[in-house]
Motif scaffolding. Structure first.
Motif, short mmCIF file in Angstrom:
data_model
loop_
_atom_site.label_atom_id
_atom_site.label_comp_id
_atom_site.label_asym_id
_atom_site.label_seq_id
_atom_site.Cartn_x
_atom_site.Cartn_y
_atom_site.Cartn_z
N LYS A 78 50.61 43.23 33.29
CA LYS A 78 50.99 42.63 32.00
C LYS A 78 49.83 41.82 31.41
CE LYS A 78 55.94 42.40 32.73
NZ LYS A 78 57.13 41.57 32.85
N LEU A 79 49.13 41.06 32.24
CA LEU A 79 47.99 40.29 31.76
C LEU A 79 46.89 41.21 31.24
CD1 LEU A 79 47.80 37.56 34.51
CD2 LEU A 79 48.36 37.22 32.11
N GLU A 80 46.64 42.30 31.97
CA GLU A 80 45.62 43.25 31.55
C GLU A 80 45.96 43.82 30.18
OE1 GLU A 80 45.22 46.71 34.02
OE2 GLU A 80 43.10 46.85 33.53
N ARG A 81 47.22 44.21 29.97
CA ARG A 81 47.62 44.74 28.67
C ARG A 81 47.47 43.68 27.57
NH1 ARG A 81 51.50 47.20 31.90
NH2 ARG A 81 53.09 45.66 31.40
N ALA A 82 47.85 42.45 27.88
CA ALA A 82 47.74 41.37 26.88
C ALA A 82 46.29 41.11 26.51
CB ALA A 82 48.40 40.10 27.41
N ILE A 83 45.41 41.10 27.51
CA ILE A 83 43.99 40.86 27.23
C ILE A 83 43.43 41.99 26.38
CG2 ILE A 83 41.69 40.79 28.29
CD1 ILE A 83 43.06 39.26 30.65
N ARG A 84 43.76 43.22 26.73
CA ARG A 84 43.25 44.35 25.95
C ARG A 84 43.81 44.38 24.54
NH1 ARG A 84 42.81 49.23 30.40
NH2 ARG A 84 41.13 48.21 31.54
N ALA A 85 45.03 43.92 24.36
CA ALA A 85 45.65 43.93 23.04
C ALA A 85 45.17 42.80 22.15
CB ALA A 85 47.17 43.85 23.19
N THR A 86 44.59 41.76 22.73
CA THR A 86 44.24 40.59 21.92
C THR A 86 42.74 40.30 21.85
OG1 THR A 86 44.57 39.13 23.83
CG2 THR A 86 46.46 39.48 22.37
N THR A 87 41.92 41.15 22.42
CA THR A 87 40.47 40.95 22.34
C THR A 87 39.80 42.23 21.88
OG1 THR A 87 40.08 41.59 24.63
CG2 THR A 87 40.46 39.26 24.22
N TRP A 88 38.63 42.10 21.29
CA TRP A 88 37.92 43.31 20.85
C TRP A 88 37.12 43.93 21.98
CZ3 TRP A 88 32.58 43.48 21.00
CH2 TRP A 88 31.94 42.26 21.11
N ASN A 89 36.86 43.15 23.02
CA ASN A 89 36.18 43.68 24.21
C ASN A 89 37.23 44.11 25.22
OD1 ASN A 89 33.45 43.65 23.82
ND2 ASN A 89 33.15 41.59 24.61
N THR A 90 37.19 45.33 25.66
CA THR A 90 38.11 45.81 26.68
C THR A 90 37.47 45.59 28.03
OG1 THR A 90 38.95 47.48 25.17
CG2 THR A 90 39.44 47.78 27.49
N PRO A 91 38.08 44.76 28.90
CA PRO A 91 37.47 44.52 30.21
C PRO A 91 37.50 45.79 31.06
CG PRO A 91 39.63 43.48 30.06
CD PRO A 91 39.32 44.04 28.70
N ALA A 92 36.44 46.04 31.78
CA ALA A 92 36.37 47.22 32.65
C ALA A 92 37.35 47.06 33.80
CB ALA A 92 34.96 47.40 33.16
N THR A 93 37.38 45.89 34.39
CA THR A 93 38.31 45.60 35.49
C THR A 93 38.74 44.17 35.39
OG1 THR A 93 36.52 44.94 36.98
CG2 THR A 93 37.22 47.25 37.08
N LEU A 94 39.84 43.87 36.01
CA LEU A 94 40.30 42.47 36.08
C LEU A 94 40.25 42.01 37.51
CD1 LEU A 94 43.39 42.31 33.73
CD2 LEU A 94 41.17 41.28 33.41
#
Length: 81
Positions: free
Chosen positions: A65-81
């Protein structure tokens, strides 16, 4: 605080970015209740304010859920968490 969070199924969000400034800081809430705490830290606040690097430590069940939230709210998509 930990007792209330556990009793009511609440998530604690702890900002530990400035914890290094305290000579005798108490243990983080994440150490007392790792199953109910998101511990957020930041390299930029303690080293260089222009640099944007941080971390989140969370219970394994919350990671998707955190990964989806981060990807949905930032312009940089993290490679891994």
């Amino acid at each position: 605080l930990v007792d209330l969070a556990r009793r009511h199924g609440l998530m604690l969000i702890e900002d530990g970015a400035y914890a290094f400034l305290a000579a005798q800081a108490p243990p983080p809430l994440a150490a007392l209740a790792p199953e109910a705490t998101l511990y957020v830290s930041s390299l930029s606040k303690s080293v260089a304010t222009g640099l944007r690097v941080g971390s989140v430590s969370a219970p394994p069940a919350w990671i998707p859920k955190l990964e989806r939230a981060i990807r949905a709210t930032t312009w940089n998509t993290p490679a891994t968490l």
